[in-house]
Design a protein around this motif. Structure first.
Motif, PDB file in Angstrom:
ATOM      1  N   LYS A 158      -5.162   1.461   6.455  1.00 25.60           N
ATOM      2  CA  LYS A 158      -4.061   0.510   6.568  1.00 25.60           C
ATOM      3  C   LYS A 158      -3.076   0.963   7.637  1.00 25.60           C
ATOM      4  O   LYS A 158      -1.971   1.423   7.352  1.00 25.60           O
ATOM      5  CB  LYS A 158      -3.358   0.339   5.208  1.00 25.60           C
ATOM      6  N   HIS A 199       3.105  -7.455   3.063  1.00 24.86           N
ATOM      7  CA  HIS A 199       1.980  -6.870   3.799  1.00 24.86           C
ATOM      8  C   HIS A 199       2.040  -7.209   5.280  1.00 24.86           C
ATOM      9  O   HIS A 199       2.813  -8.062   5.705  1.00 24.86           O
ATOM     10  CB  HIS A 199       0.644  -7.416   3.257  1.00 24.86           C
ATOM     11  N   TYR A 200       1.164  -6.512   6.033  1.00 19.41           N
ATOM     12  CA  TYR A 200       0.929  -6.838   7.449  1.00 19.41           C
ATOM     13  C   TYR A 200      -0.567  -6.985   7.595  1.00 19.41           C
ATOM     14  O   TYR A 200      -1.330  -6.149   7.119  1.00 19.41           O
ATOM     15  CB  TYR A 200       1.489  -5.733   8.350  1.00 19.41           C
ATOM     16  N   HIS A 223       0.842  -1.198   0.000  1.00 16.00           N
ATOM     17  CA  HIS A 223       0.000   0.000   0.000  1.00 16.00           C
ATOM     18  C   HIS A 223       0.865   1.231   0.000  1.00 16.00           C
ATOM     19  O   HIS A 223       2.071   1.160   0.242  1.00 16.00           O
ATOM     20  CB  HIS A 223      -0.889   0.042   1.253  1.00 16.00           C
ATOM     21  N   GLU A 261       0.686   0.616   7.878  1.00 18.90           N
ATOM     22  CA  GLU A 261       1.138  -0.681   7.353  1.00 18.90           C
ATOM     23  C   GLU A 261       2.354  -0.508   6.466  1.00 18.90           C
ATOM     24  O   GLU A 261       3.298  -1.290   6.505  1.00 18.90           O
ATOM     25  CB  GLU A 261       0.011  -1.392   6.579  1.00 18.90           C
TER      26      GLU A 261
HETATM   27 ZN   LIG Z   1      -1.795  -4.959   3.404  1.00 18.50          ZN
END
Ligand SMILES: [Zn+2]
Length: 274
Positions: A17, A84-85, A10, A31
């Protein structure tokens, strides 16, 4: 040389996020703070191991999922990796109550994506004590629309208080990057090249000096009683004892003695001691 597409999920300002507010640090964590840090570290890891990389979303701006996929497809990348997280309900529920752990998400079609995901999960599980959630087959835009094997990693949960703090822990970011890089190396059967540690120059270990007999002590000062030379004494006509000059060797003294004997009746050689 294989080309790896690296995607940091992102933009920094992508709505929603981020973690819940974290009292320990007095703020939210986006994020992308984690995603882009790992992407950057992974980029360096892969280049060091001999791979080329293409970044699907350079800079901090938001990039659409479609544009991320297009960059990877246009570059004809060999592998697509998205960092990602994860998040579940967007709130901290207290220790032990939130979801936790890492997972590798792939298109349900499996194939080479699955092969790489399984290798990566193995490495992540070796490298981190975080819970291993394994490989997850799921319909996701980027994994469905990229033309190469593609894996989307969720490396922890933003709404788990403990894991949220890991997002900004450099050691955890580095560990994620290293384990994924090791997985890429294994997938392509090339050796992983670890980062060279700064060389610590140790002082060379000196072998112990061999035991030596002590050097003989050279005495400048002669000890009392040492022979200093030889004097030749003779008795002159008047009966008085005379000293001839001093000789260094007995031989010289005796030579002188013989000479004096021809002139004087009584000649002695006397040792001179200190
Ligand atoms: Zn993500």
């Amino acid at each position: 040389m294989k080309l790896i597409a690296l995607d940091d999920g992102h933009g920094m300002q992508t709505a929603g996020k981020r973690t819940p507010f974290i009292p320990e640090i007095g703020r939210f964590i986006h994020e992308n703070e984690f995603n882009r840090a790992v992407k950057k570290l992974l980029d360096a890891e892969l280049k060091r191991c001999g791979f080329k990389t293409v970044l699907t979303a350079p800079g901090d701006a938001d990039h659409s999922l479609a544009s991320r996929v297009k960059v990877a497809n246009d570059a004809k990348a060999d592998l697509f990796i998205s960092i990602h997280y994860n998040a579940l309900d967007g709130k901290f529920d207290g220790p032990g109550k939130d979801p936790e752990g890492f997972s590798a998400h792939i298109d349900p079609s499996g194939g080479q994506s699955q092969k790489f995901a399984e290798i990566a999960i193995k490495h992540l599980a070796n490298g981190t004590i975080q819970k291993n959630r394994g490989v997850v087959k799921q319909q996701l835009y980027v994994t469905a629309n990229t033309k190469m094997p593609a894996v989307l990693f969720e490396l922890g949960f933003m709404d788990n208080n403990r894991e949220a703090l890991l997002m900004i822990a450099p050691a955890f970011q580095k560990e994620c990057a290293v384990e994924i890089a090791k997985a890429v190396c294994e997938f392509y059967r090339v050796p992983y090249v670890p980062e060279s540690k700064p060389t610590i120059v140790k002082p060379a270990v000196k072998p112990p000096e061999p035991e030596k007999a002590p050097e003989p002590v050279v005495e400048d000062k002669p000890k009392a009683g040492d022979i200093k030379g030889f004097n030749v004494l003779y008795v002159q006509e008047d009966g008085k004892l005379r000293y001839d000059k001093q000789y260094k060797s007995m031989e010289d003294a005796e030579k002188r003695q013989r000479f004096l004997l021809s002139k004087y009746g009584e000649v002695h050689v006397k040792l001179i001691r200190h």
